[in-house]
Scaffold this motif. Structure first.
Motif, short mmCIF file in Angstrom:
data_model
loop_
_atom_site.label_atom_id
_atom_site.label_comp_id
_atom_site.label_asym_id
_atom_site.label_seq_id
_atom_site.Cartn_x
_atom_site.Cartn_y
_atom_site.Cartn_z
N ARG A 61 0.67 -0.77 1.75
CA ARG A 61 1.56 -0.48 2.78
C ARG A 61 0.97 -0.48 4.18
O ARG A 61 1.67 -0.93 5.40
N LEU A 62 -0.32 -0.04 4.43
CA LEU A 62 -1.10 -0.36 5.65
C LEU A 62 -0.94 -1.78 6.11
O LEU A 62 -0.83 -2.32 7.31
N ALA A 63 -1.44 -2.70 5.08
CA ALA A 63 -1.26 -4.14 5.51
C ALA A 63 0.18 -4.72 6.03
O ALA A 63 0.26 -5.39 6.77
N LEU A 64 1.20 -4.10 5.42
CA LEU A 64 2.68 -4.51 5.67
C LEU A 64 2.78 -4.08 7.26
O LEU A 64 3.53 -4.64 8.03
N LEU A 67 1.29 -11.27 9.59
CA LEU A 67 2.83 -10.79 8.95
C LEU A 67 3.52 -10.30 10.46
O LEU A 67 4.68 -10.65 10.49
N LYS A 68 3.13 -9.71 11.22
CA LYS A 68 3.75 -9.46 12.60
C LYS A 68 4.14 -10.90 13.21
O LYS A 68 5.23 -10.98 13.85
N ALA A 69 3.11 -11.81 13.20
CA ALA A 69 3.61 -13.26 13.83
C ALA A 69 4.78 -13.55 13.04
O ALA A 69 5.46 -14.44 13.81
N LEU A 70 4.63 -13.78 11.95
CA LEU A 70 5.95 -14.12 11.12
C LEU A 70 7.09 -13.43 11.50
O LEU A 70 8.16 -14.12 11.49
N ARG A 71 6.94 -12.15 11.53
CA ARG A 71 8.39 -11.27 12.08
C ARG A 71 8.70 -11.95 13.15
O ARG A 71 10.01 -11.95 13.62
N ALA A 122 8.80 -13.76 3.83
CA ALA A 122 8.92 -13.19 2.28
C ALA A 122 7.74 -13.87 1.36
O ALA A 122 6.96 -13.03 0.72
N VAL A 123 7.27 -15.06 1.43
CA VAL A 123 6.28 -15.53 0.92
C VAL A 123 4.92 -14.97 1.02
O VAL A 123 4.08 -14.71 0.34
N ALA A 124 4.66 -14.81 2.55
CA ALA A 124 3.61 -14.02 2.93
C ALA A 124 3.40 -12.83 2.61
O ALA A 124 2.33 -12.18 2.20
N VAL A 125 4.34 -12.04 2.65
CA VAL A 125 4.31 -10.46 1.87
C VAL A 125 3.71 -10.50 0.35
O VAL A 125 2.91 -9.76 0.16
N LYS A 126 4.18 -11.46 -0.10
CA LYS A 126 3.94 -11.48 -1.51
C LYS A 126 2.18 -11.70 -1.63
O LYS A 126 1.60 -11.49 -2.44
N ARG A 127 2.04 -12.87 -0.70
CA ARG A 127 0.54 -13.40 -0.60
C ARG A 127 -0.41 -12.05 -0.11
O ARG A 127 -1.57 -11.82 -0.70
N VAL A 128 0.16 -11.39 0.76
CA VAL A 128 -0.76 -10.17 1.33
C VAL A 128 -1.00 -9.18 0.00
O VAL A 128 -1.92 -8.56 -0.02
N GLU A 129 0.37 -8.80 -0.77
CA GLU A 129 0.03 -8.02 -1.87
C GLU A 129 -0.83 -8.48 -2.85
O GLU A 129 -1.79 -7.72 -3.38
N ARG A 130 -0.88 -9.54 -2.91
CA ARG A 130 -1.99 -10.34 -3.93
C ARG A 130 -3.44 -10.11 -3.48
O ARG A 130 -4.44 -9.85 -4.27
N GLU A 131 -3.41 -10.38 -2.11
CA GLU A 131 -4.87 -10.31 -1.39
C GLU A 131 -5.34 -9.03 -1.58
O GLU A 131 -6.61 -8.69 -1.79
N ALA A 144 -10.11 -6.48 5.42
CA ALA A 144 -9.28 -7.75 6.31
C ALA A 144 -7.97 -7.82 5.60
O ALA A 144 -7.00 -8.22 6.44
N ALA A 145 -7.83 -7.56 4.45
CA ALA A 145 -6.27 -7.79 3.85
C ALA A 145 -5.44 -6.67 4.22
O ALA A 145 -4.35 -6.75 4.43
N ALA A 146 -5.98 -5.33 4.41
CA ALA A 146 -5.28 -4.23 4.82
C ALA A 146 -5.21 -4.21 6.35
O ALA A 146 -4.53 -3.23 6.63
N ALA A 147 -6.06 -4.93 7.22
CA ALA A 147 -6.33 -4.79 8.52
C ALA A 147 -6.57 -3.42 8.93
O ALA A 147 -6.01 -2.92 10.08
N THR A 148 -7.52 -2.99 8.14
CA THR A 148 -7.86 -1.57 8.49
C THR A 148 -9.28 -1.35 8.10
O THR A 148 -10.05 -1.85 7.12
N GLU A 149 -10.12 -0.92 9.26
CA GLU A 149 -11.40 -0.54 9.18
C GLU A 149 -11.49 0.76 8.34
O GLU A 149 -11.14 1.88 8.71
N LEU A 150 -11.78 0.62 7.10
CA LEU A 150 -11.75 1.63 6.18
C LEU A 150 -13.05 3.03 6.42
O LEU A 150 -12.90 3.97 5.93
#
Length: 432
Positions: free
Chosen positions: A241-244, A250-254, A335-344, A421-427
């Motif tokens: 959810r953080l990645a989305l 993803l923001k660029a594609l939106r 839509a494809v990118a969202v699936k790819r991010v989920e997989r990443e 990087a996948a979640a675009a969040t510094e854990l």
């Protein structure tokens, strides 16, 4: 049996073991550049990223151009009857015409240019995200190479200690000279391993320096522990959810999808022709002959003209079709990118979990027992209870397992960085 007291020999072994323990405990002192500093330098100085940053001026220029009105047109006309034998007749006119954009074309062009700028900025942010990942990965490759170098130095110390013990046993007549020669060969091999490890350090440092865009890391070495940090507390679903929400790609594609809608709206507006209005002043001079006398008559007229193409054949059907296809394509890519991010996110999360399990296995079961085995084997050789080949085998196993442990530490960190990087969040705190 030996000239050197047993306690002194045990002291030599303890010194060699301490070198190996240091090799798995942390990098050497004197290093100056931290992970955070390395990432900051990379983002600021990377050549490719800076080249892409300069392209923002192109988008800004396009936005400025989209907001400009068409230039007015100045029209001048001069007519003379000199070539037809009527030199007294002439006409002069001056006019100004202006094209007016209809159907809100200017506002729609501005909206499209703004979306293009937004897409570019999110693409830039995504390049920075990937650069951070690359900088962290290369940073830890240097740390890994440094730790392997120290492990190789620890192996040399072990073989030096073994060589000293073999010399003592040879002097006491307990072993043949061939056994001492075997120990010398093993010592030379360990020194060769150190040379290879040093080459790996230099190579990884050069790659990191190139990524950082300059010589700021020379001659400093990265500093910091290779050991794993705190555990990741976020669940996989939360990270997705953080990645989305945060992934700039993803923001660029939106923004691309919104840009497609803006393109379609502009294309539909382009089907409406523009109106051109003109204002002109005309002066006519004619010759009038009355009773044999010539006179000139001058008149002035002011005119207004309106013109507009008739959209009979071309209503910008092709432009509307192209814009519609681009909009639909952008939505599909999103839509494809969202699936790819989920997989990443899922892959990185699983890799991190597996790496932590492997590290736990090393720390709980493998490392303590291996250190004890090496110590017992070395002591047994000093007492003449095992052959030297057994010591060689145990030392080889010890060094290989320690290398595996260092690789596992690095893999854990690399998996953590990929998950960040996948979640675009510094854990460990912060957002990309």
């Amino acid at each position: 049996m030996f000239d050197v007291p047993l306690m002194n020999r045990y002291g030599l072994l303890a010194a060699a073991m301490s070198v190996l323990l240091c090799a798995t405990a942390g990098p050497a002192r004197g290093e100056e550049i931290s992970l955070q500093k390395a990432v900051e330098i990379a983002v600021q100085n990377n050549v490719e990223l800076n080249a892409f940053r300069k392209e923002e001026g192109l988008r800004e220029a396009a936005k400025t151009k989209a907001g400009l009105l068409p230039n007015p047109t100045l029209e001048l006309s001069l007519e003379s009857g000199a070539l037809t034998g009527n030199s007294g007749e002439n006409a002069f006119s001056v006019g100004v015409s202006q094209e007016f954009l209809l159907a809100g074309k200017r506002e729609k062009r501005l909206a499209l240019a703004q979306k293009e700028l937004e897409v570019y900025r999110w693409q830039l942010a995504d390049r920075e995200r990937l650069l951070r990942l690359d900088a962290k990965a290369r940073f830890y490759q240097v740390l890994l190479a440094v730790r392997k170098l120290k492990l190789a130095e620890g192996g040399i110390e072990l073989n030096r200690h073994l060589y000293q013990v073999a010399k003592e046993r040879l002097a006491a007549g307990d072993i043949p000279e061939l056994e001492l020669n075997l120990v010398q060969v093993e010592l030379a091999r360990s020194e060769g391993a150190k040379t290879a490890a040093l080459e790996a350090v230099l190579s990884s440092r050069a790659e990191l320096s190139l990524l950082l865009g300059g010589s700021e890391v020379d001659p400093a070495l990265p500093t910091g522990p290779l050991e794993a940090g705190g555990a990741v507390k976020e669940a996989q679903g939360d990270l997705f959810r953080l990645a989305l929400e945060r992934r700039p790609d993803l923001k660029a594609l939106r923004a691309e999808a919104e840009k497609g809608s803006a393109e379609l709206s502009l294309a539909q507006a382009e089907g409406v022709p523009n109106l051109t209005a003109g204002l002109g002043l005309k002066r006519d001079t004619t010759t009038v002959e009355v009773a044999g006398l010539e006179g000139k008559d001058t008149s002035y007229t002011v005119g207004i003209t309106l013109s507009m193409p008739i959209p009979l054949f071309d209503k910008n059907q092709s432009g509307v079709r192209e814009a519609s296809v681009r909009r639909d394509t952008a939505g599909s890519r999103l839509a494809v990118a969202v699936k790819r991010v989920e997989r990443e996110v899922a892959t990185a999360y699983a890799s991190l979990s597996n790496a932590e399990q492997l590290l736990s296995l090393y720390l709980r079961n493998v490392m303590p027992q291996l250190e004890e085995n090496l110590k017992l084997t070395s002591e047994a050789y000093q007492l003449g209870e095992v052959p030297v080949l057994t010591v060689f085998e145990e030392q080889k196993k010890y060094l290989e397992v320690n290398q595996g442990y260092l690789e596992a530490l690095n893999q854990r960190q690399q998996a953590l960085f990929k998950l960040e990087a996948a979640a675009a969040t510094e854990l460990t705190g912060g957002v990309h």
